[in-house]
Every structure is written in C-alpha cells, then in structure tokens.
Design a protein around this motif. Sequence first.
Motif, PDB file in Angstrom:
ATOM      1  N   ASP A  57      68.418  13.852  51.449  1.00 50.04           N
ATOM      2  CA  ASP A  57      68.391  12.446  51.009  1.00 50.04           C
ATOM      3  C   ASP A  57      66.991  12.022  50.588  1.00 50.04           C
ATOM      4  O   ASP A  57      66.578  10.872  50.796  1.00 50.04           O
ATOM      5  CB  ASP A  57      68.898  11.513  52.120  1.00 50.04           C
ATOM      6  N   GLY A  58      66.242  12.960  50.011  1.00 53.44           N
ATOM      7  CA  GLY A  58      64.892  12.657  49.549  1.00 53.44           C
ATOM      8  C   GLY A  58      63.834  12.743  50.612  1.00 53.44           C
ATOM      9  O   GLY A  58      62.637  12.589  50.312  1.00 53.44           O
ATOM     10  N   GLU A  59      64.216  13.004  51.873  1.00 52.71           N
ATOM     11  CA  GLU A  59      63.254  13.097  52.969  1.00 52.71           C
ATOM     12  C   GLU A  59      62.664  14.502  53.052  1.00 52.71           C
ATOM     13  O   GLU A  59      63.383  15.502  52.940  1.00 52.71           O
ATOM     14  CB  GLU A  59      63.926  12.770  54.305  1.00 52.71           C
ATOM     15  N   LEU A  60      61.364  14.578  53.279  1.00 54.10           N
ATOM     16  CA  LEU A  60      60.694  15.860  53.446  1.00 54.10           C
ATOM     17  C   LEU A  60      61.147  16.537  54.738  1.00 54.10           C
ATOM     18  O   LEU A  60      61.566  15.870  55.688  1.00 54.10           O
ATOM     19  CB  LEU A  60      59.181  15.652  53.472  1.00 54.10           C
ATOM     20  N   PRO A  61      61.068  17.864  54.808  1.00 55.02           N
ATOM     21  CA  PRO A  61      61.430  18.580  56.052  1.00 55.02           C
ATOM     22  C   PRO A  61      60.539  18.151  57.215  1.00 55.02           C
ATOM     23  O   PRO A  61      59.398  17.736  57.028  1.00 55.02           O
ATOM     24  CB  PRO A  61      61.210  20.048  55.683  1.00 55.02           C
ATOM     25  N   THR A  62      61.085  18.264  58.421  1.00 56.11           N
ATOM     26  CA  THR A  62      60.336  17.903  59.628  1.00 56.11           C
ATOM     27  C   THR A  62      59.804  19.117  60.379  1.00 56.11           C
ATOM     28  O   THR A  62      59.025  18.956  61.318  1.00 56.11           O
ATOM     29  CB  THR A  62      61.229  17.099  60.592  1.00 56.11           C
ATOM     30  N   ASN A  63      60.201  20.325  59.969  1.00 58.90           N
ATOM     31  CA  ASN A  63      59.800  21.521  60.699  1.00 58.90           C
ATOM     32  C   ASN A  63      58.286  21.695  60.689  1.00 58.90           C
ATOM     33  O   ASN A  63      57.646  21.620  59.639  1.00 58.90           O
ATOM     34  CB  ASN A  63      60.464  22.750  60.079  1.00 58.90           C
ATOM     35  N   HIS A  64      57.700  21.906  61.866  1.00 57.94           N
ATOM     36  CA  HIS A  64      56.254  22.135  62.037  1.00 57.94           C
ATOM     37  C   HIS A  64      55.429  20.978  61.484  1.00 57.94           C
ATOM     38  O   HIS A  64      54.373  21.185  60.867  1.00 57.94           O
ATOM     39  CB  HIS A  64      55.842  23.453  61.376  1.00 57.94           C
ATOM     40  N   VAL A  65      55.881  19.747  61.750  1.00 61.79           N
ATOM     41  CA  VAL A  65      55.187  18.545  61.300  1.00 61.79           C
ATOM     42  C   VAL A  65      54.741  17.737  62.520  1.00 61.79           C
ATOM     43  O   VAL A  65      55.477  17.601  63.498  1.00 61.79           O
ATOM     44  CB  VAL A  65      56.110  17.681  60.409  1.00 61.79           C
ATOM     45  N   ASP A  93      51.150  21.851  55.961  1.00 64.31           N
ATOM     46  CA  ASP A  93      50.003  22.290  55.162  1.00 64.31           C
ATOM     47  C   ASP A  93      48.719  21.572  55.562  1.00 64.31           C
ATOM     48  O   ASP A  93      47.674  21.756  54.943  1.00 64.31           O
ATOM     49  CB  ASP A  93      50.276  22.057  53.674  1.00 64.31           C
ATOM     50  N   GLY A  94      48.786  20.736  56.605  1.00 70.53           N
ATOM     51  CA  GLY A  94      47.608  20.025  57.083  1.00 70.53           C
ATOM     52  C   GLY A  94      47.343  18.719  56.378  1.00 70.53           C
ATOM     53  O   GLY A  94      46.391  18.014  56.707  1.00 70.53           O
ATOM     54  N   ARG A  95      48.177  18.357  55.410  1.00 65.76           N
ATOM     55  CA  ARG A  95      47.970  17.131  54.646  1.00 65.76           C
ATOM     56  C   ARG A  95      48.437  15.922  55.446  1.00 65.76           C
ATOM     57  O   ARG A  95      49.553  15.891  55.960  1.00 65.76           O
ATOM     58  CB  ARG A  95      48.715  17.206  53.322  1.00 65.76           C
ATOM     59  N   THR A  96      47.580  14.889  55.535  1.00 67.84           N
ATOM     60  CA  THR A  96      47.896  13.679  56.279  1.00 67.84           C
ATOM     61  C   THR A  96      48.411  12.602  55.329  1.00 67.84           C
ATOM     62  O   THR A  96      47.875  12.427  54.231  1.00 67.84           O
ATOM     63  CB  THR A  96      46.655  13.158  57.015  1.00 67.84           C
ATOM     64  N   ALA A  97      49.460  11.885  55.769  1.00 62.78           N
ATOM     65  CA  ALA A  97      50.031  10.839  54.930  1.00 62.78           C
ATOM     66  C   ALA A  97      50.347   9.614  55.772  1.00 62.78           C
ATOM     67  O   ALA A  97      50.837   9.734  56.898  1.00 62.78           O
ATOM     68  CB  ALA A  97      51.299  11.334  54.234  1.00 62.78           C
ATOM     69  N   TYR A  98      50.052   8.435  55.223  1.00 66.37           N
ATOM     70  CA  TYR A  98      50.480   7.176  55.826  1.00 66.37           C
ATOM     71  C   TYR A  98      51.962   6.995  55.519  1.00 66.37           C
ATOM     72  O   TYR A  98      52.396   7.120  54.366  1.00 66.37           O
ATOM     73  CB  TYR A  98      49.659   6.029  55.265  1.00 66.37           C
ATOM     74  N   VAL A  99      52.768   6.708  56.536  1.00 68.51           N
ATOM     75  CA  VAL A  99      54.218   6.655  56.382  1.00 68.51           C
ATOM     76  C   VAL A  99      54.734   5.232  56.238  1.00 68.51           C
ATOM     77  O   VAL A  99      55.587   4.943  55.402  1.00 68.51           O
ATOM     78  CB  VAL A  99      54.910   7.347  57.582  1.00 68.51           C
ATOM     79  N   GLY A 100      54.229   4.297  57.060  1.00 66.91           N
ATOM     80  CA  GLY A 100      54.723   2.932  57.009  1.00 66.91           C
ATOM     81  C   GLY A 100      54.233   2.120  58.190  1.00 66.91           C
ATOM     82  O   GLY A 100      53.491   2.616  59.044  1.00 66.91           O
ATOM     83  N   SER A 101      54.677   0.866  58.267  1.00 72.21           N
ATOM     84  CA  SER A 101      54.260  -0.041  59.346  1.00 72.21           C
ATOM     85  C   SER A 101      55.420  -0.909  59.780  1.00 72.21           C
ATOM     86  O   SER A 101      56.304  -1.239  58.974  1.00 72.21           O
ATOM     87  CB  SER A 101      53.104  -0.942  58.886  1.00 72.21           C
ATOM     88  N   HIS A 102      55.404  -1.293  61.077  1.00 74.80           N
ATOM     89  CA  HIS A 102      56.425  -2.174  61.642  1.00 74.80           C
ATOM     90  C   HIS A 102      55.750  -3.259  62.479  1.00 74.80           C
ATOM     91  O   HIS A 102      54.639  -3.072  62.976  1.00 74.80           O
ATOM     92  CB  HIS A 102      57.382  -1.399  62.551  1.00 74.80           C
ATOM     93  N   GLN A 128      58.981   1.983  55.465  1.00 80.25           N
ATOM     94  CA  GLN A 128      58.437   3.328  55.489  1.00 80.25           C
ATOM     95  C   GLN A 128      58.711   3.987  54.132  1.00 80.25           C
ATOM     96  O   GLN A 128      59.648   3.613  53.438  1.00 80.25           O
ATOM     97  CB  GLN A 128      59.031   4.162  56.627  1.00 80.25           C
ATOM     98  N   LYS A 129      57.879   4.932  53.747  1.00 77.02           N
ATOM     99  CA  LYS A 129      58.025   5.601  52.466  1.00 77.02           C
ATOM    100  C   LYS A 129      59.290   6.451  52.457  1.00 77.02           C
ATOM    101  O   LYS A 129      59.649   7.080  53.455  1.00 77.02           O
ATOM    102  CB  LYS A 129      56.801   6.469  52.188  1.00 77.02           C
ATOM    103  N   SER A 130      59.939   6.501  51.287  1.00 70.56           N
ATOM    104  CA  SER A 130      61.219   7.205  51.177  1.00 70.56           C
ATOM    105  C   SER A 130      61.087   8.703  51.418  1.00 70.56           C
ATOM    106  O   SER A 130      62.058   9.353  51.814  1.00 70.56           O
ATOM    107  CB  SER A 130      61.828   6.953  49.796  1.00 70.56           C
ATOM    108  N   ALA A 131      59.905   9.272  51.194  1.00 71.28           N
ATOM    109  CA  ALA A 131      59.721  10.704  51.428  1.00 71.28           C
ATOM    110  C   ALA A 131      59.803  11.054  52.907  1.00 71.28           C
ATOM    111  O   ALA A 131      60.042  12.214  53.270  1.00 71.28           O
ATOM    112  CB  ALA A 131      58.380  11.169  50.865  1.00 71.28           C
ATOM    113  N   PHE A 132      59.631  10.040  53.776  1.00 69.34           N
ATOM    114  CA  PHE A 132      59.648  10.278  55.221  1.00 69.34           C
ATOM    115  C   PHE A 132      60.856   9.634  55.901  1.00 69.34           C
ATOM    116  O   PHE A 132      61.222  10.021  57.010  1.00 69.34           O
ATOM    117  CB  PHE A 132      58.359   9.758  55.849  1.00 69.34           C
TER     118      PHE A 132
END
Length: 254
Positions: A57-65, A93-102, A128-132
Amino acid sequence: MRKFILFTFALIAITIQVKAQDNYEIQVYGSETVEQGHTMVELHSNYTLDGSKTVIDGELPTNHVFHETIEITHGWTPWFETGFYFFNSIGSDGRTAYVGSHIRPRVAAPESWKWPVGVSISTEFGFQKSAFSANTATLEIRPIIDKKMGKWYLSFNPTLDQSFAGPDANRGLIFSPNFKQSYDITKVVALGFEYYGSTGPFFNYDPIQQQQHQIFIATDLNFDPNWEFNAGFGLGLTNSTDRSIIKMIIGRRF
C-alpha cells in the motif's frame, strides 16, 4: 469543577474519533497524567528484527528498520496533560527520515473522586508520510483503565482508531486493544507481558490472519521517580504482524 471535568470527558469522546501507535510508540498507557507544571521527555526506540520485506500500500518495508520517537508531555492541571510526538525512521541503509507528528491531549479522573480503578481518556491526532504509513491523517481515542494490586499491575487500553486519508479512510473505527500485566519482582524491577492488537472495523472484524496481534515480554525499572524505563521483546502472531521487534522507552521528568 467535577461537572466541568465530566463535560470535558464527554466532549472528547463525542467530537474525536487511528492508528497512531504502530511501531513508533509501542506502549500500554497507564492512567496517570504528568504532574501539574512538570514536563516529561521520552525517547521511544525499537528495531524490527523480522518485518515486512516488500512495499505494501505504498509503505516501505519495516525489516531491519529503527523507529525513533521523541515524546514531550506537559501537565497543565492535576488531571489534564498534552503530549507532542515527533516520529523518525532509520532505514536498513542508515538513512534517517522524519515520518510525522502527533498531538495528544488527555484528561484523567482526579484522585479525589476515589474511583476503585484509574481512568483517563487520551486522544491523538496527526499526520505521517505515506511512505511510512498508508493512512496519512489519523485520530485515536484511547480509554485507559488500570489498577495496582499489591505487587500486581494491570492496564487495559480498548483503543479506537479512525483514518481520514488512506486505505482505511472509509472503514470506520478500527478496534485496537492493548493490555499489560506486570509483577514487582523487587522494589526496582517489574516483569510482565504486553499485548497489542488491531482487529479491523468495530463489529465487522477482519479475518484472523489479516488482523495484527503481538505479545511482548517486558520489564519496567523503577529506580527513580523522575525516570521511566521500559524494554521488551515482541513476537507477531499473524501474517499481518511484524514477526519480531525489540523496544526500549526511556523518559525523564522535569
């Protein structure tokens, strides 16, 4: 005052109807609010040892995150607090991303009412961003009922989630119950288990393998009243749930 507090409970229950927790804030809430004039700062950290490995559904994988959430909560009165969340993700891959706020206001039944159990109602709204998270605008209603009985502690959060944007937007309220039971091994160490679930629309539940069910073995350390520490290891019980996660929460009152 009592009528005003009852009105506040009713207003929140009527006007707010979300899956806010997911794997960013894995916690069963207790009923107590942060003391008036105090602020609690918490870091929620978890790592998915065995999770999803494809885009769903457009969400990135959660494995090893890694998921890292900063929570700041301030107590305004003896029975009212407001919490703010900042969700972050660190990919494999070590990349940091801001996901959202509540934002999360919460009211509690005052101790002066002398109820036999602790009761509060938490509501949480944000984006929250749709990728997450495929559901990008969500709202959560979380009643909280807990009880301390000697060395035993029980807490039940019969949570209702509502999505306003995303695949669950037209599904109605999603039932996501959480439960905690722990036992004080010593004055400092408590051991127990935590349960997290999401069963689908209220009264129209999903097939069992499409539901989410997780069990955590967890510990709480009570070494200082100004500090909070919780850690655990969780196993997913259905195909729709991440298979294994480790988590830690550390907080400090100011």
